[in-house]
Design an enzyme around this catalytic site. Structure first.
Site, mmCIF file in Angstrom:
data_model
loop_
_atom_site.group_PDB
_atom_site.id
_atom_site.type_symbol
_atom_site.label_atom_id
_atom_site.label_comp_id
_atom_site.label_asym_id
_atom_site.label_seq_id
_atom_site.Cartn_x
_atom_site.Cartn_y
_atom_site.Cartn_z
ATOM 1 N N HIS A 124 4.571 -8.498 2.968
ATOM 2 C CA HIS A 124 3.927 -9.816 3.030
ATOM 3 C C HIS A 124 4.932 -10.968 3.056
ATOM 4 O O HIS A 124 4.559 -12.101 3.351
ATOM 5 C CB HIS A 124 2.918 -9.987 1.884
ATOM 6 C CG HIS A 124 3.511 -10.214 0.535
ATOM 7 N ND1 HIS A 124 3.657 -9.213 -0.402
ATOM 8 C CD2 HIS A 124 3.990 -11.332 -0.064
ATOM 9 C CE1 HIS A 124 4.189 -9.707 -1.505
ATOM 10 N NE2 HIS A 124 4.409 -10.991 -1.329
ATOM 11 N N ASP A 154 3.260 -2.173 1.153
ATOM 12 C CA ASP A 154 3.756 -3.556 1.103
ATOM 13 C C ASP A 154 5.283 -3.600 1.046
ATOM 14 O O ASP A 154 5.872 -4.384 0.302
ATOM 15 C CB ASP A 154 3.167 -4.329 -0.082
ATOM 16 C CG ASP A 154 3.421 -5.843 0.040
ATOM 17 O OD1 ASP A 154 3.605 -6.324 1.169
ATOM 18 O OD2 ASP A 154 3.448 -6.536 -0.992
ATOM 19 N N GLY A 225 7.675 -16.336 -4.960
ATOM 20 C CA GLY A 225 9.075 -16.382 -4.556
ATOM 21 C C GLY A 225 9.857 -15.197 -5.075
ATOM 22 O O GLY A 225 10.912 -14.850 -4.551
ATOM 23 N N ASN A 226 9.322 -14.547 -6.140
ATOM 24 C CA ASN A 226 9.940 -13.320 -6.656
ATOM 25 C C ASN A 226 9.640 -12.123 -5.757
ATOM 26 O O ASN A 226 10.303 -11.087 -5.858
ATOM 27 C CB ASN A 226 9.420 -12.990 -8.055
ATOM 28 C CG ASN A 226 10.277 -13.582 -9.158
ATOM 29 O OD1 ASN A 226 9.798 -14.388 -9.944
ATOM 30 N ND2 ASN A 226 11.545 -13.199 -9.224
ATOM 31 N N SER A 227 8.634 -12.243 -4.901
ATOM 32 C CA SER A 227 8.225 -11.121 -4.058
ATOM 33 C C SER A 227 9.410 -10.572 -3.268
ATOM 34 O O SER A 227 10.123 -11.313 -2.599
ATOM 35 C CB SER A 227 7.136 -11.564 -3.079
ATOM 36 O OG SER A 227 5.948 -11.864 -3.752
ATOM 37 N N LEU A 282 -3.621 14.753 1.375
ATOM 38 C CA LEU A 282 -4.309 15.904 0.806
ATOM 39 C C LEU A 282 -5.674 16.107 1.449
ATOM 40 O O LEU A 282 -6.226 17.204 1.426
ATOM 41 C CB LEU A 282 -4.494 15.732 -0.704
ATOM 42 C CG LEU A 282 -3.433 16.329 -1.622
ATOM 43 C CD1 LEU A 282 -3.802 16.079 -3.078
ATOM 44 C CD2 LEU A 282 -3.259 17.816 -1.369
ATOM 45 N N GLY A 283 -6.208 15.029 2.011
ATOM 46 C CA GLY A 283 -7.524 15.130 2.643
ATOM 47 C C GLY A 283 -8.659 15.142 1.648
ATOM 48 O O GLY A 283 -9.633 15.894 1.805
#
Length: 486
Positions: A124, A154, A225-227, A282-283
């Site tokens: 993101h 992400d 901003g830490n992302s 794994l389905g």
């Protein structure tokens, strides 16, 4: 004389003890990995190790022009915007209007993982960017390019052209313990090179609305901003990529969440080797056993699955790896490769480190009886082949956004005109020059980027198919089905 010798001997013993204690303290101070119980933790070493490897990322999305529908007003042409509208009022009393979106900028963080310039951050942080500028801790600036992204976890891998860069050491996040001290390093709220401290509050934490839900939870302050920044242990080693915070106000109120390095390492390796993440399945569908039991109790039902921990199986894909193991509805998965699984998020974290074709030992309860079987994991398409993200080239066609004149003539808002058809999937499906693509897999096509995105997403999905809907220049509507599987 004997009296003095007694005091001298005592003094020598005290001195020896003091020297021994001093030596012990020096050794302990040098070994950041072994904190002494009851002693304060010195985090300066970890900060010094981590700060040079954490970068500031500036995101820029350039201004774009798009067309939207607005309510029709007989006087708007004259008084509001005499040049902004075009076309006759539509069936719903709307008109088309060209709108220029403003230039967008944002900032985030990233972590240098190799001295030749590979940087891990959040998807993101870079999604939709036209330009990415990376600023190092020593204020050097670089332009970055996106190597690959994975929306499900992400995570994103970007690259700058540099040599001998300060790469961080990477630790195995499985070794983290709840209560252990960690640092969050990043660039929150425009405050570059910021370090906050806290402890690991929980592991394998799941949050609604996310793909792979197995976060490290920490009370180290994480803000906007830490992302993409680093979560490090007391040795300054990377244990997670800071991803999000849980807060009704949008700022830190106590808890932040990081993606563990066990997941990060697999995603980075797959992007480098294959261009896209090879995701093992794994389905099955299901959830935490205790949640299922609680839900049944609310309905007045008593359930005895033989355990209060594990993953309850609610659905089975008949062609999946779980079905090959003999899993059935109402079974409970308890172990993978001998590792205990108490909840769905733990299962997801283990599976995120696997690839299709890997063999795993699966232990589950069926009618409260434990069974262990070795199975081969599959991809979303039900086989063990490498899944490659397709590009628009596979279509074998050139397209361009429709003109304003075409929009007026055909009374459409958007679309992509096929201007050339070469050998490829579109020709095989019967698409011809002049056809206007309006929707692909129910997504409206406004730009070439929209079609590119649709092709990439479909190529790695369970059903690698494009359903193209549109019309010919005559106004006749048509649709085509394109199989992207090889």
């Amino acid at each position: 004389m004997k009296k003095y010798s007694k005091y001298l001997l005592a003094a020598m013993c005290v001195g020896a003890l003091a020297l021994s204690a001093g030596s012990f303290m020096k050794v302990n101070a040098a070994d950041q990995a072994v904190p002494v119980a009851g002693q304060p933790v010195d985090l300066t070493y970890a900060a010094e190790k981590a700060l040079p490897a954490v970068v500031h990322i500036k995101y820029v999305q350039n201004s774009k022009v798009s067309t939207i529908d607005v309510p029709s007003d007989p006087f708007s042409d004259f008084f509001n915007d005499p040049f902004g509208f075009f076309g006759n009022p539509g069936e719903n009393g709307t008109r088309k209007r060209r709108v220029q979106t403003p230039k967008r900028t944002a900032t985030g963080s990233g972590v240098i993982i190799s001295n030749d310039g590979y940087i891990v951050t959040n998807n993101h942080v870079v999604e939709g960017a036209d330009e990415l500028t990376v600023t190092l801790n020593d204020n050097r600036e670089f332009s970055a390019r996106i190597i690959g992204t994975d929306k499900t976890t992400d995570l994103a891998l970007i690259k700058i052209d540099g040599k001998s860069l300060p790469a961080i050491s990477i630790a195995n996040s499985d070794g983290l313990k709840v209560g252990e001290w960690v640092l969050a390093v990043g660039n929150p709220l425009g405050l570059n090179n910021t370090v906050t401290a806290g402890i690991v509050s929980a592991k394998a934490r799941s949050l609604d609305g996310n793909g792979i839900q197995s976060f490290i939870q920490t009370d180290a302050a994480i803000n906007q901003g830490n992302s993409g920044g680093a979560l490090v242990n007391t040795r300054g080693e990377l244990v997670g990529i800071n991803a999000m915070l849980a807060s009704p106000t949008g700022s830190n109120i106590g808890y932040g969440f990081a993606i563990p390095t066990t997941i990060m390492n697999k995603v980075v390796a797959d992007i480098k080797e294959f261009g896209t993440v090879q995701r093992a399945m794994l389905g099955i569908k299901g959830g935490d056993v205790h949640n299922y039991i609680d839900a049944q109790k609310e309905d007045g039902k008593e359930v005895d699955l033989g355990t209060n921990e594990g993953v309850y199986v609610s659905e089975i894909d008949s062609e999946g790896a779980g079905a090959d193991a003999g899993l059935q509805k109402d079974d409970v998965i308890t172990h993978i490769d001998g590792k205990k699984v108490t909840k769905m998020s733990e299962l997801q974290e283990i599976m995120a480190s696997k690839r299709p074709g890997d063999k795993v030992s699966l232990t589950y309860l069926h009618n409260k009886k434990s069974t262990t079987k070795t199975i081969t994991l599959k991809n979303a398409q039900g086989n063990t082949k490498v899944v490659k993200q397709a590009d628009m080239d596979v279509l074998g066609a050139d397209v361009r956004p429709v003109t304003n004149q075409q929009k007026e003539q055909l009374n459409i808002n958007s679309g992509l005109e096929v201007i050339k058809v070469n050998n490829g999937k579109m020709k095989e499906a019967g698409v011809t020059k002049g056809f206007i693509i309006q929707k692909v897999n129910d997504e409206t096509m406004q730009s070439i980027e929209d079609l590119q995105k649709a092709v990439k997403e479909a190529s790695t999905s369970k059903e690698p198919v494009l359903i193209i809907r549109g019309l010919y220049p005559t106004g006749k509507k048509a649709y085509f089905v394109i199989d992207l599987s090889e």
